[in-house]
Design an enzyme around this catalytic site. Structure first.
Site, PDB file in Angstrom:
ATOM      1  N   ASP A  72       0.854  -1.194   0.000  1.00  0.00           N
ATOM      2  CA  ASP A  72       0.000   0.000   0.000  1.00  0.00           C
ATOM      3  C   ASP A  72       0.890   1.244   0.000  1.00  0.00           C
ATOM      4  O   ASP A  72       2.105   1.149   0.226  1.00  0.00           O
ATOM      5  CB  ASP A  72      -0.911  -0.014   1.255  1.00  0.00           C
ATOM      6  CG  ASP A  72      -2.211   0.767   1.064  1.00  0.00           C
ATOM      7  OD1 ASP A  72      -2.134   1.950   0.709  1.00  0.00           O
ATOM      8  OD2 ASP A  72      -3.295   0.188   1.276  1.00  0.00           O
ATOM      9  N   VAL A  86       0.863   0.797  -6.765  1.00  0.00           N
ATOM     10  CA  VAL A  86       0.570  -0.219  -7.795  1.00  0.00           C
ATOM     11  C   VAL A  86       0.762   0.302  -9.223  1.00  0.00           C
ATOM     12  O   VAL A  86       0.796  -0.475 -10.162  1.00  0.00           O
ATOM     13  CB  VAL A  86      -0.863  -0.806  -7.649  1.00  0.00           C
ATOM     14  CG1 VAL A  86      -0.989  -1.577  -6.353  1.00  0.00           C
ATOM     15  CG2 VAL A  86      -1.940   0.276  -7.770  1.00  0.00           C
ATOM     16  N   ASN A 146      -6.524  -5.308  -5.065  1.00  0.00           N
ATOM     17  CA  ASN A 146      -7.631  -4.609  -4.405  1.00  0.00           C
ATOM     18  C   ASN A 146      -7.461  -3.087  -4.403  1.00  0.00           C
ATOM     19  O   ASN A 146      -8.451  -2.361  -4.340  1.00  0.00           O
ATOM     20  CB  ASN A 146      -7.743  -5.131  -2.955  1.00  0.00           C
ATOM     21  CG  ASN A 146      -8.562  -4.218  -2.076  1.00  0.00           C
ATOM     22  OD1 ASN A 146      -9.795  -4.232  -2.107  1.00  0.00           O
ATOM     23  ND2 ASN A 146      -7.891  -3.386  -1.286  1.00  0.00           N
ATOM     24  N   TYR A 176     -14.141   5.806 -13.337  1.00  0.00           N
ATOM     25  CA  TYR A 176     -14.168   4.655 -12.439  1.00  0.00           C
ATOM     26  C   TYR A 176     -14.795   3.445 -13.136  1.00  0.00           C
ATOM     27  O   TYR A 176     -14.239   2.343 -13.137  1.00  0.00           O
ATOM     28  CB  TYR A 176     -14.952   5.022 -11.171  1.00  0.00           C
ATOM     29  CG  TYR A 176     -14.956   3.938 -10.120  1.00  0.00           C
ATOM     30  CD1 TYR A 176     -13.821   3.664  -9.371  1.00  0.00           C
ATOM     31  CD2 TYR A 176     -16.107   3.189  -9.860  1.00  0.00           C
ATOM     32  CE1 TYR A 176     -13.827   2.674  -8.398  1.00  0.00           C
ATOM     33  CE2 TYR A 176     -16.125   2.207  -8.885  1.00  0.00           C
ATOM     34  CZ  TYR A 176     -14.984   1.952  -8.155  1.00  0.00           C
ATOM     35  OH  TYR A 176     -14.989   0.966  -7.194  1.00  0.00           O
ATOM     36  N   LYS A 186     -12.835  -0.072 -14.028  1.00  0.00           N
ATOM     37  CA  LYS A 186     -13.261  -1.357 -13.459  1.00  0.00           C
ATOM     38  C   LYS A 186     -13.699  -2.315 -14.569  1.00  0.00           C
ATOM     39  O   LYS A 186     -13.581  -3.536 -14.442  1.00  0.00           O
ATOM     40  CB  LYS A 186     -14.393  -1.134 -12.449  1.00  0.00           C
ATOM     41  CG  LYS A 186     -13.944  -0.401 -11.189  1.00  0.00           C
ATOM     42  CD  LYS A 186     -12.886  -1.193 -10.432  1.00  0.00           C
ATOM     43  CE  LYS A 186     -12.516  -0.567  -9.113  1.00  0.00           C
ATOM     44  NZ  LYS A 186     -11.484  -1.327  -8.375  1.00  0.00           N
TER      45      LYS A 186
HETATM   46  P1  NAD Z   1     -10.335   2.411   0.555  1.00  0.00           P
HETATM   47  O1  NAD Z   1     -10.079   3.773   0.019  1.00  0.00           O
HETATM   48  O2  NAD Z   1     -10.796   2.281   1.956  1.00  0.00           O
HETATM   49  O3  NAD Z   1      -9.046   1.500   0.376  1.00  0.00           O
HETATM   50  C1  NAD Z   1      -8.305   1.515  -0.799  1.00  0.00           C
HETATM   51  C2  NAD Z   1      -6.882   1.189  -0.462  1.00  0.00           C
HETATM   52  O4  NAD Z   1      -6.123   1.250  -1.680  1.00  0.00           O
HETATM   53  C3  NAD Z   1      -6.243   2.231   0.507  1.00  0.00           C
HETATM   54  O5  NAD Z   1      -5.543   1.571   1.514  1.00  0.00           O
HETATM   55  C4  NAD Z   1      -5.344   3.027  -0.401  1.00  0.00           C
HETATM   56  O6  NAD Z   1      -4.216   3.588   0.245  1.00  0.00           O
HETATM   57  C5  NAD Z   1      -4.929   1.977  -1.433  1.00  0.00           C
HETATM   58  N1  NAD Z   1      -4.409   2.586  -2.643  1.00  0.00           N
HETATM   59  C6  NAD Z   1      -4.931   3.603  -3.364  1.00  0.00           C
HETATM   60  N2  NAD Z   1      -4.118   3.936  -4.390  1.00  0.00           N
HETATM   61  C7  NAD Z   1      -3.057   3.079  -4.315  1.00  0.00           C
HETATM   62  C8  NAD Z   1      -1.876   2.914  -5.079  1.00  0.00           C
HETATM   63  N3  NAD Z   1      -1.616   3.681  -6.151  1.00  0.00           N
HETATM   64  N4  NAD Z   1      -1.033   1.925  -4.745  1.00  0.00           N
HETATM   65  C9  NAD Z   1      -1.282   1.157  -3.658  1.00  0.00           C
HETATM   66  N5  NAD Z   1      -2.356   1.262  -2.881  1.00  0.00           N
HETATM   67  C10 NAD Z   1      -3.229   2.235  -3.209  1.00  0.00           C
HETATM   68  O7  NAD Z   1     -11.368   1.758  -0.453  1.00  0.00           O
HETATM   69  P2  NAD Z   1     -12.183   0.363  -0.430  1.00  0.00           P
HETATM   70  O8  NAD Z   1     -13.608   0.711  -0.478  1.00  0.00           O
HETATM   71  O9  NAD Z   1     -11.666  -0.536   0.632  1.00  0.00           O
HETATM   72  O10 NAD Z   1     -11.811  -0.166  -1.875  1.00  0.00           O
HETATM   73  C11 NAD Z   1     -11.072  -1.354  -2.126  1.00  0.00           C
HETATM   74  C12 NAD Z   1     -11.377  -1.803  -3.536  1.00  0.00           C
HETATM   75  O11 NAD Z   1     -12.764  -2.139  -3.643  1.00  0.00           O
HETATM   76  C13 NAD Z   1     -11.139  -0.712  -4.584  1.00  0.00           C
HETATM   77  O12 NAD Z   1     -10.575  -1.288  -5.736  1.00  0.00           O
HETATM   78  C14 NAD Z   1     -12.531  -0.195  -4.872  1.00  0.00           C
HETATM   79  O13 NAD Z   1     -12.648   0.368  -6.157  1.00  0.00           O
HETATM   80  C15 NAD Z   1     -13.331  -1.483  -4.751  1.00  0.00           C
HETATM   81  N6  NAD Z   1     -14.755  -1.277  -4.533  1.00  0.00           N
HETATM   82  C16 NAD Z   1     -15.188  -0.589  -3.437  1.00  0.00           C
HETATM   83  C17 NAD Z   1     -16.550  -0.384  -3.268  1.00  0.00           C
HETATM   84  C18 NAD Z   1     -17.084   0.380  -2.096  1.00  0.00           C
HETATM   85  O14 NAD Z   1     -18.296   0.692  -2.101  1.00  0.00           O
HETATM   86  N7  NAD Z   1     -16.299   0.685  -1.074  1.00  0.00           N
HETATM   87  C19 NAD Z   1     -17.453  -0.893  -4.202  1.00  0.00           C
HETATM   88  C20 NAD Z   1     -16.962  -1.586  -5.299  1.00  0.00           C
HETATM   89  C21 NAD Z   1     -15.612  -1.780  -5.455  1.00  0.00           C
END
Ligand code: NAD
Length: 249
Positions: free
Chosen positions: A36, A63, A89, A154, A158
């Protein structure tokens, strides 16, 4: 102990859905590396995994940077001797519609959410081939399957991850590497807590869900656990929606 003896790399594992996946995987016997950009939160999370009695490390991993992937994967192989599971993720959200999203925001979103997945697969697959197989779980979104007036970048990012999943599933099936995608609906995490802080908006989002609630990071983690585990040994190239029924109608 569904992941006993396995080694997992979870990107974006410092918080939210990734943190829940890291915790559940450790509870199920996996050694875990969190990659991360949030160093303090990631290091704290790793301490928690160690308290569960698991080997766990934090890697600073953006990433979007190929050199970070090279360093992280090399370090994991040195530390743990193998890498069995990759969870792509890490992700960012942009809610703007087409007229408002800037080219810079579009590129950043595609970089993290789509290119990040490609780089992860590229750099983790060689060690999986060497050890005879592995499982890759890509966290996409229902935004990859349904339209909407917002979140253009977004949705597109995805969708790219969804398509990449299927292509990679076919490419690496001969090596017993399975590649699947998870498509959550709204899950309450730091990503959208500001957006959902408005009670009227929260209620509106809940009303869209037949099961009557938003998802939790743990809901998603249990699905990731299944796909990562050997119990899903005949499952590859699939997209699994987890949204409380929102897109069923
Ligand atoms: P979050 O923001 O709580 O966590 C995302 C994590 O990714 C964070 O720890 C952040 O520091 C890390 N991150 C961001 N950019 C990065 C980079 N360039 N390199 C490394 N790490 C990086 O969000 P979340 O809701 O836990 O999301 C996790 C995944 O689930 C994401 O891919 C998001 O698109 C997907 N998602 C989330 C939801 C939702 O409603 N929360 C719905 C569908 C999909």
């Amino acid at each position: 102990m569904r992941l006993e003896g396995k080694v997992s790399l979870i990107t974006g594992g410092a918080r939210g859905i990734g943190a829940a996946i890291a915790t559940l995987f450790a509870q199920e016997g996996s050694s875990v590396s969190i990659g991360d950009v949030l160093e303090a939160q990631g290091a704290k999370r790793v301490e928690g995994l160690r308290r569960l009695g698991r080997m766990a490390t934090f890697r600073t991993l953006d990433v979007t940077k190929e050199e970070d992937w090279q360093t992280a994967v090399k370090a994991i192989i040195n530390e743990f001797g193998r890498l069995d599971i990759l969870v792509n993720n890490a992700g960012i959200g942009t809610r703007m519609g087409l007229e408002k999203v800037t080219q810079e925001e579009w590129e950043r979103t595609m970089d993290v959410n789509a290119k990040g997945g490609y780089l992860g697969i590229k750099h983790c697959v060689p060690s999986m081939i060497q050890t005879g197989g592995g499982s890759i779980v890509n966290i996409s979104s229902i935004s990859a399957m349904i339209g909407g007036h917002t979140s253009m970048a977004y949705r597109s990012s995805k969708g790219a991850l969804r398509a990449l999943t299927k292509a990679m599933a076919l490419r690496y099936a001969p090596y017993q590497i399975r590649v699947n995608s998870i498509h959550p609906g709204d899950v309450v995490t730091p990503l959208n807590q500001e957006y959902l802080a408005d009670p009227a908006r929260l209620e509106e989002r809940i009303r869209m869900v037949p099961l009557g609630r938003l998802g939790t990071p743990e809901d998603v983690a249990y699905l990731a656990l299944y796909l990562a585990s050997d119990q899903a040994g005949y499952v590859t190239g699939v997209e699994v929606i987890i949204d409380g029924g929102r897109t069923a109608g």
